[in-house]
Design a protein around this motif. Sequence first.
Motif, PDB file in Angstrom:
ATOM      1  N   CYS A 289       0.899  -1.119   0.104  1.00 29.37           N
ATOM      2  CA  CYS A 289      -0.051  -0.010  -0.049  1.00 29.37           C
ATOM      3  C   CYS A 289       0.735   1.093  -0.111  1.00 29.37           C
ATOM      4  O   CYS A 289       0.684   2.174  -0.834  1.00 29.37           O
ATOM      5  CB  CYS A 289      -0.949   0.052   1.223  1.00 29.37           C
ATOM      6  N   MET A 290       2.082   1.268   0.700  1.00 27.78           N
ATOM      7  CA  MET A 290       2.987   2.380   0.765  1.00 27.78           C
ATOM      8  C   MET A 290       3.574   2.544  -0.533  1.00 27.78           C
ATOM      9  O   MET A 290       3.605   3.864  -1.135  1.00 27.78           O
ATOM     10  CB  MET A 290       4.091   2.164   1.685  1.00 27.78           C
ATOM     11  N   LEU A 291       3.890   1.432  -1.440  1.00 24.79           N
ATOM     12  CA  LEU A 291       4.403   1.524  -2.596  1.00 24.79           C
ATOM     13  C   LEU A 291       3.582   2.017  -3.669  1.00 24.79           C
ATOM     14  O   LEU A 291       3.910   3.142  -4.429  1.00 24.79           O
ATOM     15  CB  LEU A 291       4.987   0.234  -3.096  1.00 24.79           C
ATOM     16  N   LEU A 292       2.282   1.455  -3.567  1.00 24.84           N
ATOM     17  CA  LEU A 292       1.338   2.016  -4.364  1.00 24.84           C
ATOM     18  C   LEU A 292       1.044   3.549  -4.296  1.00 24.84           C
ATOM     19  O   LEU A 292       0.935   4.341  -5.281  1.00 24.84           O
ATOM     20  CB  LEU A 292      -0.090   1.381  -4.077  1.00 24.84           C
ATOM     21  N   LEU A 293       0.832   3.768  -3.008  1.00 24.42           N
ATOM     22  CA  LEU A 293       0.563   5.354  -2.869  1.00 24.42           C
ATOM     23  C   LEU A 293       1.864   6.398  -3.142  1.00 24.42           C
ATOM     24  O   LEU A 293       1.557   7.154  -3.877  1.00 24.42           O
ATOM     25  CB  LEU A 293       0.097   5.659  -1.377  1.00 24.42           C
ATOM     26  N   GLY A 294       3.177   5.602  -3.027  1.00 22.89           N
ATOM     27  CA  GLY A 294       4.141   6.582  -3.477  1.00 22.89           C
ATOM     28  C   GLY A 294       4.190   6.447  -4.777  1.00 22.89           C
ATOM     29  O   GLY A 294       4.662   7.636  -5.300  1.00 22.89           O
ATOM     30  N   THR A 295       4.066   5.356  -5.414  1.00 19.08           N
ATOM     31  CA  THR A 295       4.257   5.731  -6.954  1.00 19.08           C
ATOM     32  C   THR A 295       3.086   6.425  -7.549  1.00 19.08           C
ATOM     33  O   THR A 295       3.406   7.210  -8.774  1.00 19.08           O
ATOM     34  CB  THR A 295       4.022   4.322  -7.720  1.00 19.08           C
ATOM     35  N   ASP A 296       1.773   6.446  -6.953  1.00 20.37           N
ATOM     36  CA  ASP A 296       0.926   7.319  -7.545  1.00 20.37           C
ATOM     37  C   ASP A 296       1.170   8.821  -7.112  1.00 20.37           C
ATOM     38  O   ASP A 296       0.810   9.558  -8.102  1.00 20.37           O
ATOM     39  CB  ASP A 296      -0.520   7.118  -6.833  1.00 20.37           C
ATOM     40  N   ALA A 297       1.816   9.112  -6.128  1.00 19.59           N
ATOM     41  CA  ALA A 297       2.294  10.316  -5.951  1.00 19.59           C
ATOM     42  C   ALA A 297       3.114  10.950  -6.929  1.00 19.59           C
ATOM     43  O   ALA A 297       3.126  11.931  -7.183  1.00 19.59           O
ATOM     44  CB  ALA A 297       2.800  10.691  -4.199  1.00 19.59           C
ATOM     45  N   LEU A 298       4.201  10.056  -7.161  1.00 20.06           N
ATOM     46  CA  LEU A 298       5.168  10.379  -8.186  1.00 20.06           C
ATOM     47  C   LEU A 298       4.447  10.499  -9.508  1.00 20.06           C
ATOM     48  O   LEU A 298       4.856  11.569 -10.331  1.00 20.06           O
ATOM     49  CB  LEU A 298       6.350   9.189  -8.236  1.00 20.06           C
ATOM     50  N   SER A 299       3.459   9.670  -9.728  1.00 15.14           N
ATOM     51  CA  SER A 299       2.754   9.947 -11.286  1.00 15.14           C
ATOM     52  C   SER A 299       1.929  11.377 -11.310  1.00 15.14           C
ATOM     53  O   SER A 299       1.942  12.072 -12.313  1.00 15.14           O
ATOM     54  CB  SER A 299       1.787   8.759 -11.520  1.00 15.14           C
ATOM     55  N   TRP A 300       1.462  11.696 -10.045  1.00 11.17           N
ATOM     56  CA  TRP A 300       0.927  13.216 -10.123  1.00 11.17           C
ATOM     57  C   TRP A 300       1.933  14.230 -10.105  1.00 11.17           C
ATOM     58  O   TRP A 300       1.768  15.469 -10.594  1.00 11.17           O
ATOM     59  CB  TRP A 300       0.076  13.310  -8.598  1.00 11.17           C
ATOM     60  N   TYR A 301       3.402  13.920  -9.495  1.00 12.28           N
ATOM     61  CA  TYR A 301       4.236  15.024  -9.479  1.00 12.28           C
ATOM     62  C   TYR A 301       4.728  15.242 -10.905  1.00 12.28           C
ATOM     63  O   TYR A 301       5.099  16.408 -11.252  1.00 12.28           O
ATOM     64  CB  TYR A 301       5.300  14.433  -8.594  1.00 12.28           C
ATOM     65  N   PHE A 302       5.004  13.954 -11.518  1.00 14.62           N
ATOM     66  CA  PHE A 302       5.754  14.226 -12.852  1.00 14.62           C
ATOM     67  C   PHE A 302       4.692  14.564 -14.027  1.00 14.62           C
ATOM     68  O   PHE A 302       5.133  14.844 -15.212  1.00 14.62           O
ATOM     69  CB  PHE A 302       6.512  12.928 -13.224  1.00 14.62           C
ATOM     70  N   ARG A 303       3.513  14.558 -13.814  1.00 13.87           N
ATOM     71  CA  ARG A 303       2.620  14.686 -14.981  1.00 13.87           C
ATOM     72  C   ARG A 303       2.666  15.911 -15.765  1.00 13.87           C
ATOM     73  O   ARG A 303       2.958  16.979 -15.029  1.00 13.87           O
ATOM     74  CB  ARG A 303       1.124  14.414 -14.523  1.00 13.87           C
ATOM     75  N   VAL A 304       2.414  16.069 -17.044  1.00 13.28           N
ATOM     76  CA  VAL A 304       2.450  17.122 -17.718  1.00 13.28           C
ATOM     77  C   VAL A 304       3.592  17.680 -17.773  1.00 13.28           C
ATOM     78  O   VAL A 304       3.736  18.621 -18.639  1.00 13.28           O
ATOM     79  CB  VAL A 304       1.465  18.534 -17.030  1.00 13.28           C
ATOM     80  N   ASP A 305       4.531  17.233 -17.191  1.00 15.19           N
ATOM     81  CA  ASP A 305       6.130  17.596 -17.451  1.00 15.19           C
ATOM     82  C   ASP A 305       6.539  17.099 -18.701  1.00 15.19           C
ATOM     83  O   ASP A 305       6.309  16.001 -19.006  1.00 15.19           O
ATOM     84  CB  ASP A 305       7.118  17.464 -16.263  1.00 15.19           C
TER      85      ASP A 305
END
Length: 171
Positions: free
Chosen positions: A47-63
């Motif tokens: 669950c921590m990995l899932l939330l962490g990778t989802d946060a990364l996808s939000w951080y890097f989107r549109v860039d």
Amino acid sequence: MTVRAMFHICMELWGIFICLICAGGIFIATPHKTRRTRIKILMQIACMLLLGTDALSWYFRVDADETAYYMVRISNFSVFCINYVFMSFFATYVWLTVSKHQHRKPAALRAVYALSVIGILLLIITQFTGLFYYFDDHNLYHRGNFYLLSQAIAVSGITYRRILIALLSFP
């Protein structure tokens, strides 16, 4: 970065913190680590990995730079993949909880494992075909034509878990 993206990232970081506390609590509270305890800790880590990778996808989107290009793809792949792995962990946890230490795994549990493997294989195919999702020129995530198939696999896993519980609830 938009306010919406920051909100998602903050909520997911809080979720990671909560999962970390839960995993630590489970680890500290149980001196004798059974298979069930280890699976509970693995579920928290997943669950921590899932939330962490989802946060990364939000951080890097549109860039549009090269790092963001790869991070968005790796992060979204990880989110889907970890969901399938989590489905197997949870089914195993349920089996260990209700099985009364049976060594033989029921067919329903093996079916959940098979669904997880099928989901991961289709996810790998998605990276080349856009089956479940794809990215546009602006590095934005879009659902593919067969996105619902990815969800149907997860729903099937839930259904099989319910069958598993029903099968193991009665002697």
